[in-house]
Design a protein around this motif. Structure first.
Motif, short mmCIF file in Angstrom:
data_model
loop_
_atom_site.label_atom_id
_atom_site.label_comp_id
_atom_site.label_asym_id
_atom_site.label_seq_id
_atom_site.Cartn_x
_atom_site.Cartn_y
_atom_site.Cartn_z
N MET A 1 0.82 -1.21 0.00
CA MET A 1 0.00 0.00 0.00
C MET A 1 0.86 1.26 0.00
SD MET A 1 -2.98 -1.02 -0.38
CE MET A 1 -4.19 -2.31 -0.09
N ASP A 2 2.02 1.20 0.64
CA ASP A 2 2.94 2.34 0.61
C ASP A 2 3.47 2.54 -0.80
OD1 ASP A 2 2.82 2.86 3.43
OD2 ASP A 2 4.09 1.10 3.74
N GLU B 1 -7.99 2.98 2.74
CA GLU B 1 -8.68 4.16 3.25
C GLU B 1 -7.70 5.19 3.79
OE1 GLU B 1 -11.38 2.61 6.13
OE2 GLU B 1 -12.73 1.72 4.63
N ARG B 2 -6.65 4.71 4.41
CA ARG B 2 -5.59 5.62 4.89
C ARG B 2 -4.93 6.35 3.71
NH1 ARG B 2 -0.27 4.92 4.79
NH2 ARG B 2 -0.44 2.68 4.42
N ILE B 3 -4.68 5.61 2.66
CA ILE B 3 -4.05 6.20 1.47
C ILE B 3 -4.96 7.27 0.86
CG2 ILE B 3 -3.44 5.70 -0.93
CD1 ILE B 3 -2.24 3.09 0.00
N LYS C 1 -8.46 11.99 -10.21
CA LYS C 1 -9.81 11.44 -10.38
C LYS C 1 -9.75 10.09 -11.09
CE LYS C 1 -14.47 12.47 -11.99
NZ LYS C 1 -15.04 12.06 -10.70
N LEU C 2 -8.88 9.98 -12.09
CA LEU C 2 -8.72 8.70 -12.79
C LEU C 2 -8.26 7.62 -11.82
CD1 LEU C 2 -7.06 9.86 -16.12
CD2 LEU C 2 -9.41 9.10 -15.79
N PHE C 3 -7.33 7.99 -10.93
CA PHE C 3 -6.85 7.03 -9.94
C PHE C 3 -7.98 6.65 -8.98
CE2 PHE C 3 -2.48 7.07 -11.06
CZ PHE C 3 -1.88 6.05 -10.33
N LYS C 4 -8.67 7.64 -8.46
CA LYS C 4 -9.68 7.39 -7.44
C LYS C 4 -10.86 6.60 -7.99
CE LYS C 4 -12.69 9.75 -4.13
NZ LYS C 4 -13.17 11.06 -3.62
N TYR D 1 3.03 5.86 -3.27
CA TYR D 1 4.18 6.47 -3.93
C TYR D 1 3.94 6.60 -5.44
CZ TYR D 1 8.80 7.02 -6.00
OH TYR D 1 9.86 7.47 -6.75
N VAL D 2 3.45 5.53 -6.05
CA VAL D 2 3.20 5.54 -7.49
C VAL D 2 2.11 6.55 -7.83
CG1 VAL D 2 2.35 4.17 -9.45
CG2 VAL D 2 4.00 3.18 -7.85
N TYR D 3 1.09 6.64 -6.99
CA TYR D 3 0.04 7.63 -7.21
C TYR D 3 0.62 9.04 -7.23
CZ TYR D 3 -3.42 11.07 -5.83
OH TYR D 3 -4.17 12.22 -5.76
N ARG D 4 1.42 9.37 -6.21
CA ARG D 4 2.00 10.71 -6.13
C ARG D 4 2.94 10.97 -7.29
NH1 ARG D 4 3.26 10.51 0.40
NH2 ARG D 4 1.26 11.38 1.09
N LEU D 5 3.69 9.95 -7.68
CA LEU D 5 4.61 10.08 -8.82
C LEU D 5 3.85 10.37 -10.10
CD1 LEU D 5 7.63 9.82 -9.62
CD2 LEU D 5 7.19 7.39 -10.07
#
Length: 208
Positions: free
Chosen positions: A87-88, A202-204, A179-182, A92-96
């Motif tokens: 999950m970490d 949920e934390r992420i 939005k695409l990610f979520k 990271y990939v999301y933020r990247l």
């Protein structure tokens, strides 16, 4: 593509500078509007020197993307080694992805689909990513984040198809990356998460 095996250290350094300059211009403005003349002038070199190293924009684009993708893989692999959970890695990939998308023009994303050599590069990367992603999913199962009764190969195919759909339909022109990610990636991810995985997800989402 040119054979640069016998280039001097100066020419190798120049090759790298050309690549970095060209990719910066491509990403910010799109590929079509950037001319080889523009790249040469930015570096203070002649167009002849530029063509001694690179045949043209398609080679520059191919080499630049290949280098970018390699560096990106190395970053993610390093995070995989040092992160506590899968999950970490997802966070990271999301933020990247969001940061990269923020710095990239929509023209660039659209235009790179028109270059045959680049499409081959993407195809090869998808094949390699398929195996890496299955390994990632297996780790998630071992950590208790993902269910152990799902077909991991099918899950990998599904996420590859989602990525291809986003690209082929240019959804990035209509929707923001978060939005695409979520609404696509994370909704799909929820389907094979355990209760433990859902709590971490949920934390992420809160950190997003």
């Amino acid at each position: 593509m040119k054979n640069n095996d016998n280039q001097t250290p100066y020419m190798q350094s120049l090759k790298t500078r050309i690549l970095e300059t060209a990719m910066k211009e491509f990403v910010e403005k799109g590929v079509k509007v950037v001319r080889m003349d523009d790249i040469a002038k930015s570096l203070g070199i002649s167009k002849r020197t530029l063509y001694q190293i690179y045949d043209g924009k398609e080679e520059l684009l191919y080499e630049g993307l290949r280098r970018f993708m390699q560096r990106r893989r190395e970053k993610v692999e390093e995070v995989m080694k040092t992160s506590d959970t899968v999950m970490d890695v997802i966070l990271y990939v999301y933020r990247l992805n969001v940061e990269e998308f923020r710095q990239t023009s929509s023209d660039f994303l659209t235009e790179i689909t028109h270059y045959p050599t680049v499409q081959v590069l993407f195809s090869e990367d998808r094949e390699q990513s398929y195996e890496r992603f299955i390994g990632f999913l297996r780790r998630g199962v071992d950590e208790g984040m993902f269910k152990d009764d799902v077909d991991l190969e099918l899950i990998s195919v599904m996420f590859s198809a989602i990525g291809a759909y986003i690209t082929s339909n240019k959804l990035y022109l209509t929707y923001e990356m978060n939005k695409l990610f979520k609404d696509l990636i994370f909704v799909s991810l929820r389907g094979f998460c355990t209760q433990k995985g859902l709590k971490h997800l949920e934390r992420i989402e809160k950190e997003m």
